[in-house]
Structures are given as structure tokens and as C-alpha cells.
Design a protein around this motif. Structure first.
Motif, PDB file in Angstrom:
ATOM      1  N   ARG A 144       7.803   0.920   2.286  1.00  0.00           N
ATOM      2  CA  ARG A 144       6.847   0.211   3.581  1.00  0.00           C
ATOM      3  C   ARG A 144       5.987   1.354   3.820  1.00  0.00           C
ATOM      4  O   ARG A 144       4.502   0.731   3.985  1.00  0.00           O
ATOM      5  N   GLU A 164       2.918   1.607   1.423  1.00  0.00           N
ATOM      6  CA  GLU A 164       2.308   0.534   1.406  1.00  0.00           C
ATOM      7  C   GLU A 164       1.430   0.297   2.571  1.00  0.00           C
ATOM      8  O   GLU A 164       0.131  -0.276   2.629  1.00  0.00           O
ATOM      9  N   ALA A 165       2.008   0.580   3.874  1.00  0.00           N
ATOM     10  CA  ALA A 165       0.960   0.516   5.022  1.00  0.00           C
ATOM     11  C   ALA A 165      -0.181   1.662   4.613  1.00  0.00           C
ATOM     12  O   ALA A 165      -1.288   1.386   5.147  1.00  0.00           O
ATOM     13  N   ALA A 214      -2.475   0.123   2.507  1.00  0.00           N
ATOM     14  CA  ALA A 214      -3.323  -0.886   3.262  1.00  0.00           C
ATOM     15  C   ALA A 214      -4.517  -0.318   4.196  1.00  0.00           C
ATOM     16  O   ALA A 214      -5.530  -0.865   4.069  1.00  0.00           O
ATOM     17  N   GLU A 227      -7.135   0.970   1.503  1.00  0.00           N
ATOM     18  CA  GLU A 227      -7.881  -0.117   1.028  1.00  0.00           C
ATOM     19  C   GLU A 227      -8.657  -1.143   1.841  1.00  0.00           C
ATOM     20  O   GLU A 227      -9.137  -1.870   1.407  1.00  0.00           O
ATOM     21  N   ALA A 228      -8.343  -0.938   3.210  1.00  0.00           N
ATOM     22  CA  ALA A 228      -9.158  -1.751   4.105  1.00  0.00           C
ATOM     23  C   ALA A 228     -10.717  -1.935   4.000  1.00  0.00           C
ATOM     24  O   ALA A 228     -11.152  -0.823   3.549  1.00  0.00           O
TER      25      ALA A 228
END
Length: 110
Positions: free
Chosen positions: A76, A79-80, A83, A86-87
Motif C-alpha cells: 500500500r 502504491e501510494a 500514485a 505518476e500524478a
């Protein structure tokens, strides 16, 4: 499925053994003595063995669950971070190409 193929005949044999050995037998352990049937003793040994095995598997499984929870938390977290990485980034304002000699115009008010 293969466990059932192995366990069911064993349990049936154990139950038949307990049912066929009903006469009481004198037993002793060190200074303590008692009287019970061999079939009942076999069933008690099977139950105690099952409970000890289940307890030992449960103890081992605790460590595996702890490692799984840590791994899931790490996933988790990664993945955060991914994210955020890749924003979509805002595009910088681009200057309009200017033609030499042209007068820059401002857009009309809205």
C-alpha cells in the motif's frame, strides 16, 4: 480432497476399534492407576493429538500472518508513492508564437 481420502478411512478404523474394544482394562502410569477401555483411550489419544497439532499449526501461522500484514502495508505504501509519482503534472503555460511586427493582443474580458 486427498486429505479426505486418507483421513476418513483412518477415522472409521479408529471408531470401529473403539466400538469393538469396550471391556475395561486396568492401566497405570507411575503411581497412578485407572480402569478404562482401550477404545476410549485410543479416542482420547487421537483427540489430544489433534488438538496439539492444531495448536502448533496456529502458532506457526501467527508468524506468517504478521509477515503478510507487513507485506500488504508495504505494498500500500509503495502504491501510494507510485500514485504520487505518476500524478499528472500541470502543463507550464506556453507563450504564443509571435510574428515579428505584430501587435500583441489581450483576450477580451469574460
Amino acid at each position: 480432497m486427498i486429505r479426505l481420502i486418507i483421513i476418513v478411512p483412518f477415522l472409521l478404523a479408529l471408531v470401529f476399534f473403539a466400538a469393538s474394544n469396550q471391556e475395561a482394562t486396568q492401566m497405570w502410569l507411575l503411581a497412578y492407576g485407572w480402569s478404562c477401555s482401550i477404545g476410549v483411550l485410543a479416542l482420547l489419544v487421537a483427540v489430544v493429538s489433534f488438538l496439539l497439532g492444531a495448536f502448533s499449526v496456529w502458532i506457526v501461522e501467527l508468524g506468517q500472518r504478521r509477515r503478510a500484514r507487513r507485506a500488504e502495508a508495504r505494498v500500500r505504501e509503495l502504491e501510494a508513492a507510485l500514485a504520487v509519482h505518476e500524478a499528472p503534472r500541470p502543463m507550464p503555460p506556453q507563450a504564443a508564437p509571435t510574428v515579428p511586427g505584430s501587435i500583441p493582443t489581450t483576450p477580451p474580458p469574460l
